[in-house]
Write a protein that holds these residues in place. Sequence first.
Motif, mmCIF file in Angstrom:
data_model
loop_
_atom_site.group_PDB
_atom_site.id
_atom_site.type_symbol
_atom_site.label_atom_id
_atom_site.label_comp_id
_atom_site.label_asym_id
_atom_site.label_seq_id
_atom_site.Cartn_x
_atom_site.Cartn_y
_atom_site.Cartn_z
ATOM 1 N N LYS A 125 30.496 -26.189 -7.744
ATOM 2 C CA LYS A 125 30.341 -27.314 -8.024
ATOM 3 C C LYS A 125 31.322 -27.091 -9.481
ATOM 4 C CE LYS A 125 27.507 -31.591 -9.817
ATOM 5 N NZ LYS A 125 26.092 -31.858 -9.725
ATOM 6 N N THR A 126 30.727 -26.510 -10.633
ATOM 7 C CA THR A 126 31.843 -26.711 -11.591
ATOM 8 C C THR A 126 32.950 -26.694 -11.143
ATOM 9 O OG1 THR A 126 30.153 -25.404 -12.750
ATOM 10 C CG2 THR A 126 31.987 -25.807 -13.805
ATOM 11 N N THR A 169 26.324 -23.366 -8.200
ATOM 12 C CA THR A 169 26.306 -24.361 -9.075
ATOM 13 C C THR A 169 28.293 -23.219 -10.039
ATOM 14 O OG1 THR A 169 24.527 -23.707 -10.449
ATOM 15 C CG2 THR A 169 25.674 -24.037 -12.390
ATOM 16 N N HIS A 170 28.597 -22.601 -9.962
ATOM 17 C CA HIS A 170 29.774 -22.094 -10.234
ATOM 18 C C HIS A 170 30.534 -22.350 -8.662
ATOM 19 C CE1 HIS A 170 28.237 -18.663 -12.354
ATOM 20 N NE2 HIS A 170 28.312 -18.356 -11.788
ATOM 21 N N GLU A 190 21.932 -20.077 -5.486
ATOM 22 C CA GLU A 190 22.361 -19.509 -6.383
ATOM 23 C C GLU A 190 22.767 -18.078 -7.278
ATOM 24 O OE1 GLU A 190 23.316 -22.163 -8.552
ATOM 25 O OE2 GLU A 190 22.370 -24.381 -7.718
ATOM 26 N N PRO A 191 23.159 -18.017 -8.323
ATOM 27 C CA PRO A 191 23.931 -19.160 -8.665
ATOM 28 C C PRO A 191 25.355 -19.365 -8.688
ATOM 29 C CG PRO A 191 24.964 -16.979 -9.884
ATOM 30 C CD PRO A 191 24.157 -16.508 -8.558
#
Length: 267
Positions: free
Chosen positions: A138-139, A135-136, A131-132
Amino acid sequence: MGEIWFRDTQARALTRKSITALALSFNPKLNCIPLGAAMGAVSTGYQSIAIDNFAALLQLLTSGEQNLHYYMAQHHTETMLTACRRHNGAFHASAFFDGRGFQPDDQAGTWSRGQSWAMLGLTRAAAVWGEPYLTHAKTACEYWQYSRPDSLPPNRLGQLVSCDDPSAAVIASIAMLSLARLLPEGEYWRAYAHRQISVIIRSRYFIGFQQDTGYSENQKNSSTGVFWGCCYKTGQNEEELVESVWGNFFLMAALAALTGFIEPGHC
């Protein structure tokens, strides 16, 4: 890839030379490795960053053991995110440093191959640092899903006349296969990538083998195993579908990853 897959000594030597050249190109003021002038950006290349070298750059710099190279890779990633990422996961393809900061050159998320390059680069960053970046990644993959519901995406969104670019879906599939290894719900992303690749190899953009079911009469005298689903600018105002090195490589890599011959992060 010769070093990763086959432990080839010549490939290893070339990899080390490439890493050294990249490291020497790091610009502390811009906090990144600029695009450079070799691809035609003679006047602006040393003040620009581009999304299409993101994944390869990270993979090279993080393939060794030097902390300095990891430092450069992460700082380049942070600069890329600041300049090119939008909160919804869409990415600009490039940005130019105007003296105060990087300014994007295009509308975020419209170029399909650019979005897929961003997805691939982010999964590389997530595999190294977590992370992060996870998350980036996946987005960015979720943005691909809802902005491009068809498995054969257009080269650019919003253009009335635009050729498809299946090669973008191939790169996106590799990114999703890589993401699948990092998330608890990984099977969902693996299945999604598998569907995209299945559509591509059954499409008119891939000339299969004569023993394949549905092999058409007009392909019997054609070369087999040809993927010509790469949208490429061939003239000032002209784009065509062509066979390309990146298209063939990533389609081969996606099939190898789906069948378990390689790890999706090793391409």
